[in-house]
Write a protein that holds these residues in place. Structure first.
Motif, short mmCIF file in Angstrom:
data_model
loop_
_atom_site.label_atom_id
_atom_site.label_comp_id
_atom_site.label_asym_id
_atom_site.label_seq_id
_atom_site.Cartn_x
_atom_site.Cartn_y
_atom_site.Cartn_z
N VAL A 1 -10.31 17.52 -4.46
CA VAL A 1 -8.85 17.11 -4.76
C VAL A 1 -8.93 15.46 -5.14
N LEU A 2 -8.42 15.14 -6.34
CA LEU A 2 -8.08 13.59 -6.75
C LEU A 2 -6.85 13.30 -6.75
N TRP A 3 -6.68 12.29 -6.05
CA TRP A 3 -5.25 11.46 -6.02
C TRP A 3 -4.93 11.03 -7.44
N ASP A 4 -3.59 11.18 -7.96
CA ASP A 4 -3.23 10.55 -9.29
C ASP A 4 -3.30 9.08 -9.37
N THR A 5 -3.35 8.50 -8.25
CA THR A 5 -3.48 6.85 -8.21
C THR A 5 -4.70 6.73 -8.53
N THR A 6 -5.96 7.46 -8.17
CA THR A 6 -7.26 7.43 -8.50
C THR A 6 -7.58 7.38 -9.97
N LEU A 7 -7.05 8.53 -10.62
CA LEU A 7 -6.99 8.64 -11.83
C LEU A 7 -6.49 7.52 -12.59
N LYS A 8 -5.36 7.09 -12.50
CA LYS A 8 -4.84 5.80 -12.99
C LYS A 8 -5.84 4.49 -12.75
N GLY A 9 -6.47 4.33 -11.58
CA GLY A 9 -6.98 2.85 -11.35
C GLY A 9 -8.45 2.84 -11.57
N LEU A 10 -9.04 3.87 -11.67
CA LEU A 10 -10.49 3.99 -12.00
C LEU A 10 -10.79 4.45 -13.44
N SER B 1 -7.30 -0.66 -1.51
CA SER B 1 -6.87 -0.41 0.02
C SER B 1 -6.83 -1.65 1.13
N LEU B 2 -7.28 -2.88 0.72
CA LEU B 2 -7.30 -3.92 1.37
C LEU B 2 -8.26 -3.72 2.53
N THR B 3 -9.24 -3.01 2.40
CA THR B 3 -10.38 -2.72 3.22
C THR B 3 -11.19 -3.78 3.61
N GLN B 4 -11.83 -3.90 4.84
CA GLN B 4 -12.85 -4.80 5.11
C GLN B 4 -14.07 -4.40 4.67
N VAL B 5 -14.90 -5.14 3.79
CA VAL B 5 -16.20 -4.88 3.44
C VAL B 5 -17.20 -4.58 4.54
N SER C 1 1.51 9.04 -6.10
CA SER C 1 1.59 7.84 -6.62
C SER C 1 3.39 7.34 -6.18
N ALA C 2 4.03 8.61 -5.68
CA ALA C 2 5.24 8.31 -5.19
C ALA C 2 5.38 7.90 -3.75
N LYS C 3 3.99 7.92 -2.98
CA LYS C 3 4.04 7.55 -1.57
C LYS C 3 3.00 6.42 -1.58
N THR C 4 2.12 5.90 -2.37
CA THR C 4 1.08 5.30 -2.16
C THR C 4 0.43 4.58 -3.31
N THR C 5 -0.23 3.30 -3.29
CA THR C 5 -0.81 2.80 -4.49
C THR C 5 -2.45 2.90 -4.24
N THR C 6 -2.79 3.41 -2.76
CA THR C 6 -4.20 3.31 -2.83
C THR C 6 -4.99 4.66 -3.54
N TYR C 7 -6.22 4.57 -3.56
CA TYR C 7 -7.07 5.74 -4.11
C TYR C 7 -7.87 6.67 -3.18
N LEU D 1 0.79 -1.22 -0.23
CA LEU D 1 0.05 0.15 0.06
C LEU D 1 0.73 1.25 -0.03
N THR D 2 2.29 1.04 0.54
CA THR D 2 2.94 2.27 0.76
C THR D 2 4.02 2.06 -0.26
N VAL D 3 4.49 2.90 -1.23
CA VAL D 3 5.85 2.91 -2.00
C VAL D 3 6.62 3.83 -1.57
#
Length: 420
Positions: free
Chosen positions: A262-271, A388-392, A242-248, A139-141
């Protein structure tokens, strides 16, 4: 309070914390069933339908461990402050600072710096373990150096804000011992508005780079959607995460001319664009419903009640411990303020979470009406859960104390109902 009694109280606190840790472990690993209710098995809300078996298993184990760390860490600051009071260190520190300098603002600065550094160092191992854990699970890079940089920035930003608060409280308690809490609350109104106003343009950029949305085709779609909701879409920003995390993530921040989505760039890449538009419509709801202003109002009302309770708790403690209740024990009084502020804040969290969950549900349903695409929302939430490995369906205490959004199970269920 006699020294022998203080020693017994200190031992009781430590034994109580150990018992609390055992309770937390038993709750999450023995008493809590991480499996979905049978009626949801195999449906669109079941993680096994949009994750493979390994991902679903990892999601449960990671979420459980993360929640255990959260609950274990919560009382640490309170324990440190309590033990400092019982040991007499704070009283002695206050006396030493008075001999060192006659300037009150320096005395309070050095006192609060000592307390802040001590509590930070004690909680650092758990924070470091969280960082290593999120790195292990992908989750963290972020590099360790970059993480430490954010930690140091966070420490000084929080220290600066809290030092200002603490010093004002110090002055008011000295000059208005009976009504300091009312004056503190009145002063907190412009202070809260000011912090909310500068958050997007001064505080947030200390951690990340913000810039207007790069994808112009997507921007056109967002502008078109925003026009339907009568919202100024020129305040949609992209942030380099994206330099810090893979989550949206996406969120609304600021007020007035500084308000922005505000949109994270990871969100733009993943959705997909449709899923992003649903997320955008959700955030636009917060503009339409003026949720930021409502949240600010709720915070101010809550702080008034909280300050009143803190004042009563401090007076009760001081009346029972005569050695604390003297003009030369102001550092002790400030420590009590910090201690009770933390406890009252935590106890009030479920109330603010419940209010927030209601607003977030309204935002989800608003997004369905604006986009007419509940399916995009459901798929987006499935991806968010997986990413994000979140429990449903998290345990009750997690939802009660931690969730300011409905659970993913709840969100996907009412979006599915909205399709009918």
């Amino acid at each position: 309070m006699k020294q022998s009694k203080k020693s017994k109280v200190s031992k009781f606190i430590l034994i109580g914390y150990l018992a609390y840790i055992i309770f937390v472990l038993l709750y999450f690993y023995v008493f809590t069933d991480s499996n979905l209710p049978a009626k949801y098995k195999g449906t669109f809300v079941d993680p096994n339908t949009f994750m493979d078996h390994k991902e679903a298993k990892i999601s449960t184990s990671y979420s459980t461990l993360k929640n255990v760390l959260y609950f274990i860490s919560i009382p640490l600051d309170w324990i440190v402050l309590s033990l400092l009071l019982l040991s007499g260190i704070i009283g002695k520190l206050g006396e030493s600072l008075k001999k060192l300098t006659r300037f009150h603002f320096i005395q309070v600065f050095l006192y609060f710096f000592f307390v802040s550094v001590l509590t930070y160092l004690i909680t650092l191992p758990l924070d470091l373990y969280r960082f290593k854990l999120s790195t292990k699970y992908g989750l963290t890079v972020q590099s360790f150096n970059s993480w430490m940089k954010d930690e140091i920035i966070g420490f000084w930003v929080n220290f600066a804000i809290m030092y200002f608060v603490i010093y004002v409280v110090y002055l008011l308690i000295k000059k208005q011992p009976k009504k300091w809490w009312i004056t503190t609350w009145l002063l907190s109104i412009p202070f809260t508005i000011f912090l909310t106003f500068i958050q997007p343009v001064i505080i947030d950029p200390l951690y990340n780079d913000f810039y207007p949305l790069k994808d112009k085709k997507l921007e056109e779609k967002i502008v078109s959607l925003a026009k339907e909701a009568n919202i100024p879409a020129h305040r949609v920003y992209e942030v380099n995460m994206s330099a810090k995390t893979t989550t949206y993530n996406a969120y609304v921040t600021g007020i007035g001319k500084n308000a922005r989505i505000v949109l994270w760039d990871t969100t733009l890449k993943g959705l997909t664009d449709e899923e992003i538009l649903f997320i955008m419509a959700h955030e636009m709801s917060h503009y339409v419903n003026k949720d930021i202003y409502k949240a600010m109002f709720g915070t101010l009302v809550g702080s008034l009640v909280g300050l009143f309770i803190i004042d009563r708790l401090m007076k009760l403690t001081l009346s029972r411990n005569r050695e604390y209740n003297s003009p030369d024990k102001m550092m002790v009084v400030l420590t009590l303020f910090l201690l009770f502020s933390g406890i009252v804040g935590f106890i009030s969290e479920p109330i603010s979470n419940a209010v927030s969950r209601h607003a977030e549900k309204k935002a989800d349903l608003y997004a369905v009406k604006l986009t007419n695409d509940a399916e995009a929302g459901i798929i987006a939430f499935q991806k968010l859960s997986k990413n994000s490995l979140t429990q449903v369906d998290p345990p009750f205490l997690v939802k009660f104390f931690r969730y300011d959004h409905p659970t993913m199970l709840e969100r996907m269920k009412y979006l599915e109902e909205a399709k009918k």
